[in-house]
Motif scaffolding. Structure first.
Motif, PDB file in Angstrom:
ATOM      1  N   ALA A 107      50.895   6.452 -19.327  1.00  0.00           N
ATOM      2  CA  ALA A 107      50.135   6.913 -18.163  1.00  0.00           C
ATOM      3  C   ALA A 107      50.280   5.949 -16.998  1.00  0.00           C
ATOM      4  N   GLN A 108      50.223   4.654 -17.288  1.00  0.00           N
ATOM      5  CA  GLN A 108      50.374   3.663 -16.215  1.00  0.00           C
ATOM      6  C   GLN A 108      51.770   3.729 -15.626  1.00  0.00           C
ATOM      7  N   GLN A 109      52.772   3.853 -16.460  1.00  0.00           N
ATOM      8  CA  GLN A 109      54.139   3.899 -15.958  1.00  0.00           C
ATOM      9  C   GLN A 109      54.352   5.116 -15.068  1.00  0.00           C
ATOM     10  N   ALA A 110      53.760   6.265 -15.453  1.00  0.00           N
ATOM     11  CA  ALA A 110      53.908   7.470 -14.642  1.00  0.00           C
ATOM     12  C   ALA A 110      53.295   7.276 -13.264  1.00  0.00           C
ATOM     13  N   VAL A 111      52.127   6.641 -13.205  1.00  0.00           N
ATOM     14  CA  VAL A 111      51.472   6.389 -11.920  1.00  0.00           C
ATOM     15  C   VAL A 111      52.325   5.465 -11.065  1.00  0.00           C
ATOM     16  N   CYS A 112      52.774   4.377 -11.645  1.00  0.00           N
ATOM     17  CA  CYS A 112      53.556   3.400 -10.882  1.00  0.00           C
ATOM     18  C   CYS A 112      54.852   4.020 -10.357  1.00  0.00           C
ATOM     19  N   ALA A 113      55.546   4.754 -11.227  1.00  0.00           N
ATOM     20  CA  ALA A 113      56.815   5.357 -10.808  1.00  0.00           C
ATOM     21  C   ALA A 113      56.599   6.380  -9.700  1.00  0.00           C
ATOM     22  N   ASP A 148      46.673   5.512 -28.382  1.00  0.00           N
ATOM     23  CA  ASP A 148      46.379   5.263 -26.970  1.00  0.00           C
ATOM     24  C   ASP A 148      46.605   3.806 -26.573  1.00  0.00           C
ATOM     25  N   ASN A 149      47.268   3.012 -27.402  1.00  0.00           N
ATOM     26  CA  ASN A 149      47.382   1.577 -27.132  1.00  0.00           C
ATOM     27  C   ASN A 149      48.107   1.306 -25.809  1.00  0.00           C
ATOM     28  N   ALA A 150      47.798   0.151 -25.230  1.00  0.00           N
ATOM     29  CA  ALA A 150      48.295  -0.185 -23.896  1.00  0.00           C
ATOM     30  C   ALA A 150      49.701  -0.759 -23.903  1.00  0.00           C
ATOM     31  N   ASP A 151      50.285  -0.967 -25.071  1.00  0.00           N
ATOM     32  CA  ASP A 151      51.628  -1.549 -25.138  1.00  0.00           C
ATOM     33  C   ASP A 151      52.697  -0.469 -25.159  1.00  0.00           C
ATOM     34  N   SER A 152      52.594   0.456 -26.109  1.00  0.00           N
ATOM     35  CA  SER A 152      53.623   1.491 -26.241  1.00  0.00           C
ATOM     36  C   SER A 152      53.044   2.887 -26.357  1.00  0.00           C
ATOM     37  N   GLY A 153      51.734   2.993 -26.227  1.00  0.00           N
ATOM     38  CA  GLY A 153      51.090   4.280 -26.421  1.00  0.00           C
ATOM     39  C   GLY A 153      50.782   4.997 -25.122  1.00  0.00           C
ATOM     40  N   HIS A 154      49.796   5.880 -25.202  1.00  0.00           N
ATOM     41  CA  HIS A 154      49.503   6.749 -24.061  1.00  0.00           C
ATOM     42  C   HIS A 154      49.014   5.986 -22.835  1.00  0.00           C
ATOM     43  N   ALA A 187      42.881   5.506 -21.910  1.00  0.00           N
ATOM     44  CA  ALA A 187      42.508   4.151 -22.309  1.00  0.00           C
ATOM     45  C   ALA A 187      41.570   4.211 -23.518  1.00  0.00           C
ATOM     46  N   VAL A 188      41.715   3.255 -24.402  1.00  0.00           N
ATOM     47  CA  VAL A 188      40.840   3.178 -25.578  1.00  0.00           C
ATOM     48  C   VAL A 188      39.429   2.828 -25.128  1.00  0.00           C
ATOM     49  N   THR A 189      38.431   3.534 -25.665  1.00  0.00           N
ATOM     50  CA  THR A 189      37.040   3.311 -25.262  1.00  0.00           C
ATOM     51  C   THR A 189      36.252   2.627 -26.376  1.00  0.00           C
ATOM     52  N   LEU A 190      35.157   2.018 -25.984  1.00  0.00           N
ATOM     53  CA  LEU A 190      34.267   1.380 -26.951  1.00  0.00           C
ATOM     54  C   LEU A 190      33.689   2.422 -27.910  1.00  0.00           C
ATOM     55  N   GLY A 237      48.926  -5.549  -9.161  1.00  0.00           N
ATOM     56  CA  GLY A 237      47.482  -5.405  -9.057  1.00  0.00           C
ATOM     57  C   GLY A 237      46.937  -4.375 -10.033  1.00  0.00           C
ATOM     58  N   LEU A 238      47.639  -3.236 -10.166  1.00  0.00           N
ATOM     59  CA  LEU A 238      47.185  -2.204 -11.090  1.00  0.00           C
ATOM     60  C   LEU A 238      47.299  -2.690 -12.528  1.00  0.00           C
ATOM     61  N   THR A 239      48.388  -3.381 -12.840  1.00  0.00           N
ATOM     62  CA  THR A 239      48.561  -3.900 -14.200  1.00  0.00           C
ATOM     63  C   THR A 239      47.442  -4.870 -14.548  1.00  0.00           C
ATOM     64  N   ASP A 240      47.121  -5.751 -13.632  1.00  0.00           N
ATOM     65  CA  ASP A 240      46.037  -6.712 -13.878  1.00  0.00           C
ATOM     66  C   ASP A 240      44.704  -5.996 -14.062  1.00  0.00           C
ATOM     67  N   PHE A 241      44.462  -4.988 -13.243  1.00  0.00           N
ATOM     68  CA  PHE A 241      43.197  -4.263 -13.339  1.00  0.00           C
ATOM     69  C   PHE A 241      43.070  -3.561 -14.697  1.00  0.00           C
ATOM     70  N   LEU A 242      44.122  -2.887 -15.118  1.00  0.00           N
ATOM     71  CA  LEU A 242      44.058  -2.168 -16.396  1.00  0.00           C
ATOM     72  C   LEU A 242      43.948  -3.137 -17.566  1.00  0.00           C
ATOM     73  N   ARG A 243      44.623  -4.284 -17.445  1.00  0.00           N
ATOM     74  CA  ARG A 243      44.497  -5.278 -18.505  1.00  0.00           C
ATOM     75  C   ARG A 243      43.062  -5.807 -18.558  1.00  0.00           C
ATOM     76  N   GLU A 244      42.469  -5.987 -17.393  1.00  0.00           N
ATOM     77  CA  GLU A 244      41.084  -6.453 -17.318  1.00  0.00           C
ATOM     78  C   GLU A 244      40.140  -5.444 -17.971  1.00  0.00           C
ATOM     79  N   GLN A 245      40.375  -4.162 -17.715  1.00  0.00           N
ATOM     80  CA  GLN A 245      39.537  -3.132 -18.320  1.00  0.00           C
ATOM     81  C   GLN A 245      39.699  -3.105 -19.844  1.00  0.00           C
ATOM     82  N   ASP A 246      40.948  -3.275 -20.287  1.00  0.00           N
ATOM     83  CA  ASP A 246      41.220  -3.291 -21.725  1.00  0.00           C
ATOM     84  C   ASP A 246      40.548  -4.483 -22.388  1.00  0.00           C
TER      85      ASP A 246
END
Length: 986
Positions: A678-684, A668-674, A639-642, A482-491
């Motif tokens: 950040a997402q991995q730290a939250v999930c773990a 800050d990219n969502a694949d290998s960056g910050h 997350a990268v902003t507009l 659910g979190l992954t989908d949400f962050l992908r949606e925001q991106d």
């Protein structure tokens, strides 16, 4: 300053134009000129009282001679002196007037073509409080009779007031403590100069020279003074019509310039300035070498009045050009020219001279803001707009927005106690500074925690009221999918917005962040407080006292901070990169950890920026208590902003370096960056909490992650440039409730203004009677500023809770305003207050399910006494970590054997406490990003990386490679491995 002129030539330049009786101590001046390695210094002081007038051109024009003679000019702005002499104004306002004087004098010098680089401004208070100066002040007091002080003044003196008696001594001691050779001033300084000539030698100091320029009368024939009524003199910022009116209406008092204000302007201002301009034209290669006096010009180039200037008088169809005052006076006395002709010429000459000063003022937002703060009694009030601190000067009658003048407010430093500053902005700036210098300000920690809780509550309350089923709040429970989908949606949402923006630009739409280079520079300056703390939310997360069970999540998050700090490479340090961007853009700001950085003179006063920067500094302070919130904040902020995407393109379009923003798009990219780290730290962390503490604890941790995420999104620090803001007519009222509330106040203002005319109640520094001026309340800008300021007045409004608001209490039975509002009106006000974001910390505690009085681990954990080295190592570790070691995540295998002999283990175990705590010696060096912008601090970053077990720094960032590395082993892990290898209880 080296000079090719002889000593006599230089002395002649310095003393020419003065009457013999107005030159004192010529031997002292000559002696200074004769020293081959010495640069003579001239002191000129000015006391910031009323607004400066054009009479200041008399001494300022003389500066050109001093500079040509190789003299260094020191201008002292007498703030303490002025405060003691003119006791009507608080020190905070006097200091604002000091800034106003500096702006004015600088602009006047530029209008004369005198390079301001040759002039040094000194604030009196910068040396006034030194030990040496104070001792000299007391020594002087033992020497000076009261009568000598009275004799030093050229005006009547009130002996019942003590403070002005110090002033002659203050000005006298400046000669010694600034090491000047002569002082220059008006004829009204004669008494103070005589005072200095008498008493400095008695203190054992050398005598200085003194020069006095003539004092010109005002337009009514008496002495011109900054404290006299405005119509008696011409001010530097008078517009052309005002100058014309004042001169044409001035009485004509004979032909003596000492009594005729218009003639004094010609003799002592226009003609000397014209001679200076003519000399500069010759120096710059003018082909016009005649001896005529030039005054009447229409342009300004390269800080020198253009060559199309001339002092001329048209009379009866003829043009009369004069080369000296005597020639002019003869024509006037003989009737060739008439007083009306002289006045007309004076109007043209003065307006020509002031044109450049006005232009500087119109383009200098800082000067405009200081003007309002320094002279609120003569300036129309300036008011705050939401989101951007845009201030509008409104007249007595309603004006359209296009007719109103916009400026940026410049609030005074908190310690100056300026009543006209925004209390919230002042407090935020002060806390920003103190958090950068925490060792000197540890007393702010309790208040810092309360401020953080208020930020949590305000942003959370807003989100719950405005979008309870949107954003991260729509994820009621956590799941990795659910979190992954949400962050992908925001991106994807940001990417789509960026695509739309690019499409608009391709179709010819203008830039969307700023309109041109100047506004882009302004924008870069405004957001500097946030960029200078880039990564600060993770600044204290690597504390050795944080529970060891959190080390894997700490390490991944600290990897983000390490990369923000350039992994120890100064060139890659984000705060340093931003500082370099500002420098390339022509902005040289003070260091981010200094008091100068929060000073109002810089004009960095966007509240949203300071709030965002402060939130980043605050949330990092207490990782023991707010670790989940830090992870959530990190997940949103990375997350990268507009805005970042737009800046990376539009800065390049206006010729500014976009690399800082391009850097954040990539890192800050969502694949290998910050974002991914950040997402991995939250999930773990959440999954570890679920495994160790169960689903209830994991749900509470998720709620706290959401709070951190909302704090970052709610205090984004975005700034809208002036040209991109909606007209106030379109922006206000912002809802139906505001419309109803402003109708109520407008109606009450019509009948209640006179009732409140003697009230000293102030809101945002402005008296209530001024806010409720009926004509001003016709302006929508004024309406919005009033509601915004009133809603933030903690003395009257408890945001989000009308029941706790004093204003509502005053409307109720027993209150002083009972009956002033109807029941319907009172209910409308209640709804308005209840709809505001609430800063009550109960909102946070209720949402996350914590008890409000829960003591944080930092407060409950006993201190460690390292002298008790025989303490069992397991006990020490559990004390440090606040959790049994048996619950730690499985550690990676050590890549080597530690090799302790069995008989050394008991002795070795005694040093375990020191092993675990010694990294704390360096950890705070990098807790505030700005503190890392030096080669030394970058070395500390590398040491800390090694201590934490990070891989060797290479030419590129490690990103997720570091987060996924399985052989990471830091000092903590080595210590735990030692305990394992020694067979100590686990």
């Amino acid at each position: 300053m080296a000079s090719k002129l002889s000593v006599d030539q230089r002395l002649d330049l310095i003393t020419r134009g003065f009457n013999l009786e107005d030159v004192h101590g010529i031997d002292a001046i000559k002696s200074a000129l004769e020293e081959p390695s010495k640069t003579p210094k001239c002191l000129w002081v000015t006391s910031p009282t009323g607004k400066p007038h054009v009479g200041y051109y008399v001494p300022l024009a003389k500066f050109a001679d001093f500079i040509e003679a190789g003299v260094e000019i020191i201008i002292v702005l007498l703030d303490v002196y002025s405060y003691l002499d003119n006791v009507k104004y608080p020190m905070s306002q006097v200091r604002q007037r000091m800034y106003y004087y500096r702006f004015t004098v600088t602009a006047a010098l530029e209008s004369l073509g005198i390079p301001t680089s040759k002039v040094t401004f000194v604030e009196e208070s910068s040396y006034h409080f030194s030990r040496e100066w104070i001792l000299d002040q007391w020594r002087l007091c033992t020497l000076v009779p009261q009568q000598a002080v009275k004799d030093a003044w050229d005006r009547s003196y009130n002996p019942s007031i003590l403070s002005p008696m110090f002033c002659p001594g203050i000005q006298t001691l400046a000669e010694e403590h600034l090491d000047i050779d002569f002082q220059f001033g008006g004829g009204d300084q004669r008494g103070i100069f005589a005072f200095a000539e008498r008493f400095l030698p008695q203190l054992g100091y050398r005598e200085r020279g003194h020069l006095m320029n003539p004092m010109i009368p005002n337009l009514h024939g008496s002495k011109m003074s900054s404290s006299h009524p405005p119509d008696s003199k011409i001010m530097f910022l008078d517009n052309a019509e005002t100058v014309e009116r004042k001169i044409l209406e001035a009485p004509w008092r004979g032909l003596d310039p000492a009594e005729n204000g218009v003639l004094s302007l010609i003799k002592f201002v226009l003609l000397p300035v014209a001679q200076l301009q003519r000399k500069r034209q010759a120096t710059n290669g003018s082909t016009n070498n005649n001896e005529q006096v030039y005054i009447d010009g229409n342009s300004h180039q390269n800080n020198i009045i253009a060559r199309d200037v001339s002092f001329k008088i048209e009379a009866e169809g003829k043009c009369h050009v004069f080369s000296s005052y005597d020639e002019f006076a003869q024509s006037l006395a003989s009737g060739i020219i008439q007083p009306s002709d002289v006045k007309t010429a004076a109007v043209k000459g003065i307006n020509s001279l002031l044109r450049h000063v006005r232009k500087i003022y119109e383009n200098d937002l800082e000067w405009q803001a200081v003007d309002e703060l320094a002279y609120p009694e003569t300036s129309l009030p300036v008011r705050l707009l939401s989101y951007g601190q845009r201030w509008i000067i409104a007249g007595q009658q309603s004006k359209s927005v296009s007719q109103e003048k916009s400026i940026l407010r410049n609030n005074e430093l908190p310690q100056l106690d300026d009543e006209r500053q925004s209390p919230e902005l002042s407090a935020h700036k002060t806390m920003y500074y103190k958090l950068h210098n925490l060792e000197q300000s540890p007393e702010i920690l309790p208040g810092a925690r309360n401020e953080l809780l208020a930020f949590f509550a305000t942003t959370l309350d807003t989100a719950l009221k405005e979008s309870p089923n949107e954003g991260i709040l729509k994820l009621d429970t956590y799941s990795r999918e659910g979190l992954t989908d949400f962050l992908r949606e925001q991106d994807e949402k940001v990417n789509q917005q960026w695509e739309d923006c690019v499409a608009r630009r391709r179709q010819g739409a203008p830039m969307e962040l700023f309109k041109d280079r100047d506004e882009a520079t302004w924008w870069l300056k405004q957001i500097a407080p946030v960029k200078y703390v880039d990564g600060a939310w993770l600044g204290y997360i690597n504390r050795i006292t944080l529970p060891f069970e959190l080390r894997p999540f700490v390490k991944n998050s600290w990897q983000v901070l390490s990369e923000e700090l350039g992994d120890g490479d100064l060139a890659k340090n984000h705060a340093h990169v931003y500082r370099e961007l500002l420098s390339k853009s022509g902005l040289e700001l003070p260091a981010g950890d200094t008091a100068d950085f929060i000073h109002p003179r810089l004009g960095i006063n966007e509240p949203t920026v300071w709030e965002s920067a402060l939130a980043q500094l605050l949330i990092s302070l207490l990782p023991h208590e707010f670790f989940p919130e830090i992870l959530g904040f990190n997940m949103h902020f990375e997350a990268v902003t507009l805005e970042t995407l737009k800046a990376s393109r539009e800065l390049k379009e206006v010729g500014l370096d976009p690399y800082y923003f391009q850097l954040h798009v990539s890192i800050d990219n969502a694949d290998s960056g910050h974002t991914a780290i950040a997402q991995q730290a939250v999930c773990a962390y959440l999954e570890h909490t679920y495994h160790i503490k169960g689903p209830a604890a994991a749900q509470q941790a998720w709620r706290r992650v959401q709070v951190g995420y909302i704090l970052s999104s709610g205090l984004s620090g975005k700034v809208t440039c002036p040209s991109k803001r909606k007209p106030v007519e379109d922006a206000f009222p912002r809802n139906e409730l505001e419309e109803e509330v402003i109708k109520i106040f407008k109606a009450k203002a019509l009948v209640g203004q006179k009732i409140h005319s003697h009230s000293e109640i102030k809101i945002a520094g402005l008296r209530l009677v001024d806010w409720l001026n009926p004509s001003r309340l016709e302006s929508k800008q004024w309406q919005m500023d009033f509601l915004d300021s009133f809603s933030r007045s903690k003395a009257w409004i408890h945001r989000g809770d009308s029941g706790k608001s004093r204003f509502v209490s005053e409307l109720s039975w027993g209150g002083r305003m009972f009956g002033a509002f109807t029941q319907t009106e009172t209910e409308t006000v209640r709804k308005w207050i209840d709809g505001m974001p609430n800063s009550d910390s109960q909102i946070y505690f209720k949402f996350v399910g914590r008890a409000e009085d829960l003591t944080s681990p930092t407060e409950s954990r006993p201190s460690i006494n390292l002298k008790r080295s025989n303490t069992h190592s397991l006990e020490v570790l559990e004390l440090l970590s606040n959790r049994p070691i048996s619950t730690y995540p499985k550690l990676p295998a050590a890549p080597y054997e530690l090799g302790f002999a069995a008989d050394t283990i008991p002795r070795a175990a005694k040093f375990v406490p020191l092993w675990f705590v010694h990294p704390c010696l360096l950890e705070t060096f990098v807790s505030v990003p700005w503190k890392t912008t030096s080669p030394f601090a970058c070395s500390i970053v590398k040491i800390l990386r090694a201590q934490a077990g990070f891989d060797i720094e290479l030419g590129v960032v490690a990103g997720m490679d570091e987060a996924n590395r399985t052989n990471s082993l830091g000092l903590v892990e080595i210590g735990l491995k030692m305990l394992h290898d020694w067979g100590l209880p686990q």
